[in-house]
Design an enzyme around this catalytic site. Sequence first.
Site, mmCIF file in Angstrom:
data_model
loop_
_atom_site.group_PDB
_atom_site.id
_atom_site.type_symbol
_atom_site.label_atom_id
_atom_site.label_comp_id
_atom_site.label_asym_id
_atom_site.label_seq_id
_atom_site.Cartn_x
_atom_site.Cartn_y
_atom_site.Cartn_z
ATOM 1 N N TYR A 1 9.318 -51.023 -74.961
ATOM 2 C CA TYR A 1 10.260 -51.891 -75.417
ATOM 3 C C TYR A 1 11.629 -51.939 -75.022
ATOM 4 O O TYR A 1 12.130 -50.872 -74.397
ATOM 5 C CB TYR A 1 10.687 -51.485 -76.988
ATOM 6 N N ASN B 1 1.227 -64.299 -92.925
ATOM 7 C CA ASN B 1 1.080 -63.344 -93.568
ATOM 8 C C ASN B 1 1.796 -62.058 -93.092
ATOM 9 O O ASN B 1 1.849 -60.789 -93.606
ATOM 10 C CB ASN B 1 -0.354 -62.843 -94.167
ATOM 11 N N VAL C 1 7.512 -61.075 -91.215
ATOM 12 C CA VAL C 1 8.361 -62.456 -91.128
ATOM 13 C C VAL C 1 7.919 -63.418 -91.596
ATOM 14 O O VAL C 1 8.677 -64.146 -92.175
ATOM 15 C CB VAL C 1 8.784 -62.379 -89.547
ATOM 16 N N ARG D 1 -5.419 -65.632 -90.560
ATOM 17 C CA ARG D 1 -6.875 -65.417 -90.221
ATOM 18 C C ARG D 1 -7.814 -65.413 -91.461
ATOM 19 O O ARG D 1 -7.138 -65.099 -92.588
ATOM 20 C CB ARG D 1 -6.735 -64.084 -89.418
ATOM 21 N N MET E 1 1.152 -61.334 -80.743
ATOM 22 C CA MET E 1 -0.205 -60.417 -81.680
ATOM 23 C C MET E 1 -1.262 -60.608 -80.943
ATOM 24 O O MET E 1 -1.907 -59.389 -80.840
ATOM 25 C CB MET E 1 -0.031 -60.817 -83.189
ATOM 26 N N PHE F 1 12.719 -65.940 -79.258
ATOM 27 C CA PHE F 1 13.822 -65.382 -80.179
ATOM 28 C C PHE F 1 13.600 -63.798 -80.104
ATOM 29 O O PHE F 1 12.345 -63.278 -80.554
ATOM 30 C CB PHE F 1 13.622 -66.019 -81.550
ATOM 31 N N TRP F 2 14.719 -63.209 -80.143
ATOM 32 C CA TRP F 2 14.669 -61.690 -80.323
ATOM 33 C C TRP F 2 15.772 -61.443 -81.019
ATOM 34 O O TRP F 2 17.027 -61.520 -80.604
ATOM 35 C CB TRP F 2 14.598 -61.055 -78.718
#
Length: 386
Positions: A70, A188, A191, A211, A286, A308-309
């Site tokens: 990270y 879902n 965020v 999903r 994801m 965006f971070w």
Amino acid sequence: MVFSLPKRLFSCSSLLRNRAIIYTSNGPVTQALSIITYQPLPPPPPNTINIKFILAPINPADLNTIEGVYPSKPSLSSNLSSSGKGSKDEPVFVAGNEGLAEVVDVGEGVSGLEKGTWVVMDKPQVGTWATSRNVGVKDVIRLPFGKLNGLSEAHGATMTVNPTTAYNMLDSFIQLSEGDWIIQNGANSAVGKLVIQIAKIRGLKTINFVRSRDNLSELVKELEKLGATKVLTYDDLYDKSIRGKVKEWTGGKDIRLALNCVGGEPAAAIAKLLGSNAHLVSYGAMSKKPLSLPTSLFIFKNLTSHGFWQTRWSKENSRHKKAALIGTLAEWMTQGKLKAPDHENLTIFRHDSDEEATQKVRETLRRVAEGKVGKKVLFKLEDVNA
């Protein structure tokens, strides 16, 4: 002759030993992490405060940080012990980026914070998976509300990452007005659910993709209860009839903002539903697949694609602006407009040995990393009698 010590030396924080979840080098969470017990906090130096953590969540980025993949890196801590791990000779990383804490002592020169005040972290990677820490006064932001005002501990502990991300993505890229539509995948996710709630507060309408699953009807009801306008699956997204349905729902009004946390084809598919001069904002991947968008969207629709971070936003904006945002979110939370995430607390009890506590933490993080925990996990570390 009887000598008396200054009263402040008898503060609660000085009578109890502390604990922290630490690591000395990056690696798998089930191997890198351990728990240490360390000395009581001394009185805080000038312009610092001693804080006691109430709850601290496990976020996916925490696992990535421990693994070393990270971009936001913690600093080594060398003031936990006089010898051994956490000392100058053996500095350690204290895990955890987000959390709710209570001020237990203030140093000279500190104003606006007093004992009992609730605070959240302003500095990234402070090391929140601990009982108590000494931090700079500018490392925290005071919460304008507390338990007496209806703010829950879970709200406070999870305030600075997901809610701020959702708010800022809706606010930073395009001016939206009541009645406007947005579209998102991963609806879902933590965020995604907050995007739905904040959009509802602002009078915005949302098209949300998830999903397909066995309990789909339950999930649809949950998201609709939060304020979702439409909830569909990725199968619906790839259906040729989706364009006509979207046009019917919006009354032909262009959708100008899409939020993407999946990447790959689901990102490209929602981008194709956008109108002219729209913005695609990516804040996750994801699917672990690259973002691939048709060139025609840029040429003929003037699409703008952003990343965006929240950590970068926090670094680029003033403490005043960040405090104002936290105040807005906290007020919505006390009003019941923003739900706390579904969560479970993991308590490290004072009677757990360091070895027992280490195994408990490693097992929980293994389950989190494997996606076997459906709720947000919040750490609560009890201090140890001196």
